[in-house]
Every structure is written in C-alpha cells, then in structure tokens.
Design a protein around this motif. Structure first.
Motif, PDB file in Angstrom:
ATOM      1  N   SER A  25       0.863  -1.175   0.000  1.00  0.00           N
ATOM      2  CA  SER A  25       0.000   0.000   0.000  1.00  0.00           C
ATOM      3  C   SER A  25       0.905   1.233   0.000  1.00  0.00           C
ATOM      4  CB  SER A  25      -0.917   0.018   1.234  1.00  0.00           C
ATOM      5  OG  SER A  25      -1.741   1.164   1.237  1.00  0.00           O
ATOM      6  N   HIS A  57       3.174   1.450  -6.647  1.00  0.00           N
ATOM      7  CA  HIS A  57       1.876   2.018  -7.009  1.00  0.00           C
ATOM      8  C   HIS A  57       0.747   1.013  -6.846  1.00  0.00           C
ATOM      9  CE1 HIS A  57      -1.233   3.950  -9.618  1.00  0.00           C
ATOM     10  NE2 HIS A  57      -0.715   5.037  -9.078  1.00  0.00           N
ATOM     11  N   SER A  58       1.046  -0.282  -6.778  1.00  0.00           N
ATOM     12  CA  SER A  58       0.005  -1.311  -6.635  1.00  0.00           C
ATOM     13  C   SER A  58      -0.495  -1.381  -5.197  1.00  0.00           C
ATOM     14  CB  SER A  58       0.550  -2.674  -7.075  1.00  0.00           C
ATOM     15  OG  SER A  58       1.779  -2.953  -6.447  1.00  0.00           O
ATOM     16  N   ARG A  59      -1.672  -1.992  -5.037  1.00  0.00           N
ATOM     17  CA  ARG A  59      -2.268  -2.193  -3.710  1.00  0.00           C
ATOM     18  C   ARG A  59      -2.786  -3.629  -3.634  1.00  0.00           C
ATOM     19  NH1 ARG A  59      -2.284   2.932  -6.322  1.00  0.00           N
ATOM     20  NH2 ARG A  59      -2.453   4.584  -4.756  1.00  0.00           N
ATOM     21  N   LEU A  60      -2.254  -4.389  -2.698  1.00  0.00           N
ATOM     22  CA  LEU A  60      -2.742  -5.755  -2.512  1.00  0.00           C
ATOM     23  C   LEU A  60      -2.473  -6.230  -1.097  1.00  0.00           C
ATOM     24  CD1 LEU A  60      -0.158  -7.984  -2.631  1.00  0.00           C
ATOM     25  CD2 LEU A  60      -0.184  -7.280  -5.003  1.00  0.00           C
ATOM     26  N   ILE A 105      -7.083  -7.331  -4.155  1.00  0.00           N
ATOM     27  CA  ILE A 105      -6.400  -6.370  -5.027  1.00  0.00           C
ATOM     28  C   ILE A 105      -7.381  -5.237  -5.270  1.00  0.00           C
ATOM     29  CG2 ILE A 105      -5.359  -5.959  -7.274  1.00  0.00           C
ATOM     30  CD1 ILE A 105      -4.614  -8.852  -7.438  1.00  0.00           C
ATOM     31  N   SER A 109      -7.856  -0.555  -5.708  1.00  0.00           N
ATOM     32  CA  SER A 109      -7.251   0.759  -5.936  1.00  0.00           C
ATOM     33  C   SER A 109      -7.119   1.557  -4.647  1.00  0.00           C
ATOM     34  CB  SER A 109      -8.086   1.540  -6.956  1.00  0.00           C
ATOM     35  OG  SER A 109      -9.419   1.712  -6.477  1.00  0.00           O
ATOM     36  N   ASP A 145      -5.726   2.694  -1.038  1.00  0.00           N
ATOM     37  CA  ASP A 145      -4.675   2.685  -0.019  1.00  0.00           C
ATOM     38  C   ASP A 145      -5.304   2.391   1.337  1.00  0.00           C
ATOM     39  OD1 ASP A 145      -2.186   3.499  -1.377  1.00  0.00           O
ATOM     40  OD2 ASP A 145      -3.326   5.310  -1.857  1.00  0.00           O
ATOM     41  N   CYS A 202       0.525 -13.565  -7.250  1.00  0.00           N
ATOM     42  CA  CYS A 202       0.655 -12.342  -6.456  1.00  0.00           C
ATOM     43  C   CYS A 202       1.784 -12.461  -5.430  1.00  0.00           C
ATOM     44  CB  CYS A 202      -0.665 -12.029  -5.748  1.00  0.00           C
ATOM     45  SG  CYS A 202      -1.849 -11.174  -6.792  1.00  0.00           S
ATOM     46  N   TYR A 246       4.973 -11.934  -7.252  1.00  0.00           N
ATOM     47  CA  TYR A 246       5.096 -10.495  -7.523  1.00  0.00           C
ATOM     48  C   TYR A 246       5.578  -9.754  -6.280  1.00  0.00           C
ATOM     49  CZ  TYR A 246       3.410  -5.699  -8.296  1.00  0.00           C
ATOM     50  OH  TYR A 246       3.310  -4.334  -8.393  1.00  0.00           O
TER      51      TYR A 246
END
Length: 252
Positions: free
Chosen positions: A134, A197-200, A210, A212, A214, A239, A242
């Motif tokens: 996040s 920039h990703s959120r998971l 997963i 958008s 934060d 994931c 990743y």
C-alpha cells in the motif's frame, strides 16, 4: 475411527455395513483416492471367501456395494448427477472472485465501505503470514500491530512508500509516526520504495484483495475505489511471486 484391519466398527455383525457407509461418505467428501478407502478395499478383497461370498448375504451385499463405490461409473443416476452438479456450483461460488468497493455515495446515497470491511475480516483470519503493498497507510496500522502482539509468530511484511512521500499525501500528524510504529510493530519487516503504485493484501497464501484503495481514510472511506477478493490458488501464487520479487529488489 478406522480400525487396524481396515474396517469401521469392530463388531463382526456390523463392520461390513459400517465400512460401506464410511467409504461412501469419504468418496463424497474427498474422492475415491483416499488412503483410508484403499486400505478398506484391500481388506474387503483379502476377506473374500473361496466361493466368492463374504460371510452371509448381507455382508456380501455391503462388500460388493463398497467395491462399486470406488469403481469407474458405467452409468450414473439422476440423483448422483444433480448432487455432483450442486457440489460443483458450491465450489465455484467459494473460489469465484467477487467485486468489492468503496463508494461515498451509492444506491440512493447509501454509503459502502466493502474494501475496509473485507480487509478487517481477512486480517482476523491470519495465522501465519500477512503481505501488504500500500503506497500510503494511515488506517488499520493499529490492527496490524495488535495482530502481531497477539500472535508473535505471525509474519507481517509491508511494502509502502518512504516517509517523505507519505508526508506529502497523508494527514500529517499521523503520517509522521505511522511508518515508525509499523517498523517496530512488524519487527523490522517494513520496506519502502518510491516506485510502488500497486495495492494488494495476501493472507496466509489463501486470501487476496487487489484494489485501488490505499490503507488510508481517503482510500477506505472518502474516495471511490474498487477491487477484487479471491481465494483462487493460481492468482494468489502469482501475487506472492510479484510481492516477493519487489521485497527482494528493495532489499538489494
């Protein structure tokens, strides 16, 4: 409760009957290739008499029904077909990804915070590992710290942006302290990168969100954000790969 001789129920007059129903139940739940079933079938075959029977006519019936239960089906009844169909549909519902969102205004001004609620729910399911990416965090950090305090063996790994980036975006009073608190609370398992920039969120290699959003007041309450929750094993495995790639790159 299977006995050493491969049957269920030690009483001679009931063990073939009990074993048949046990085999049928196990086949329905875990399939035909279970060690306990194989052991029971071998016991049936070893107990067949030279004349082809198994004791009395009732035991012979239960022995033959047991063998049929694990044999390739030459035909299938409507009842069995419908049972398999319902079972498959239930499995698909359990594994199928589904949509979650945050909407300050939705369905006649109804406030929706599904991402927040689902995140808290899966946090409480964690027993072994929590992985979080996040870019910004100013909410749920207390929950994360409490989870670690209550379960010291829980491995919590967080990837976020550096404090200087956080201070630009978040409520300043909280932003100054939250990363330091998480660094302490996770026993040093917090790494930062300016290009995140990703959120998971991955829980115990079993659950995944997963989205958008934060982990911030804006992301979980005030903005329109959308995401997916899933328990699909292949998706979660990808994931994790990743996440761990980023984790190692930041370390280097």
């Amino acid at each position: 409760m299977q006995t050493q001789d491969g049957f269920w129920n030690k009483e001679e007059s009931y063990k073939f009957e009990a074993t048949f129903f046990s085999i049928k139940a196990i086949c329905r739940v875990v399939g035909k290739n279970d060690d306990k079933i194989n052991k029971a079938i071998h016991s049936f075959l070893n107990n067949q008499e030279p004349n082809g029977n198994w004791g009395n006519k009732f035991d012979t019936c239960y022995a033959m029904l047991s063998l049929l239960s694990v044999s390739p089906p030459f035909s299938i009844t409507t009842e069995e077909f419908m049972f398999d169909k319902i079972l498959h549909e239930q499995e698909m519902i359990f594994h199928k990804p589904y949509f979650i969102h945050t909407s300050p205004i939705y369905d006649e001004k109804k406030f929706v915070k599904e991402i927040y609620n689902k995140t808290r729910e899966i946090f409480n399911n964690a027993n072994e590992t929590i992985r979080i990416i996040s870019p910004y965090i100013d909410m749920l950090y207390e929950d994360i710290i409490d989870l670690k305090n209550n379960n010291p063996s829980l491995n919590i790994k967080i990837i976020t942006r550096p404090k200087k980036d956080a201070n630009k975006r978040l409520r300043e009073r909280i932003a100054k302290n939250v990363l330091d608190l998480l660094e302490i609370g996770t026993k040093g398992n917090l790494r930062t990168s300016e290009v995140i920039h990703s959120r998971l969120i991955i829980i115990d290699d079993k659950e995944l969100i997963i989205s958008s959003a934060d982990l911030t007041r804006e992301g979980l309450y005030d903005e329109f954000n959308a995401g997916i929750y899933t328990t699909d094993e292949d998706t979660i495995r990808n994931c994790i790969d990743y996440f761990e790639n980023i984790w190692e790159i930041i370390k280097e």
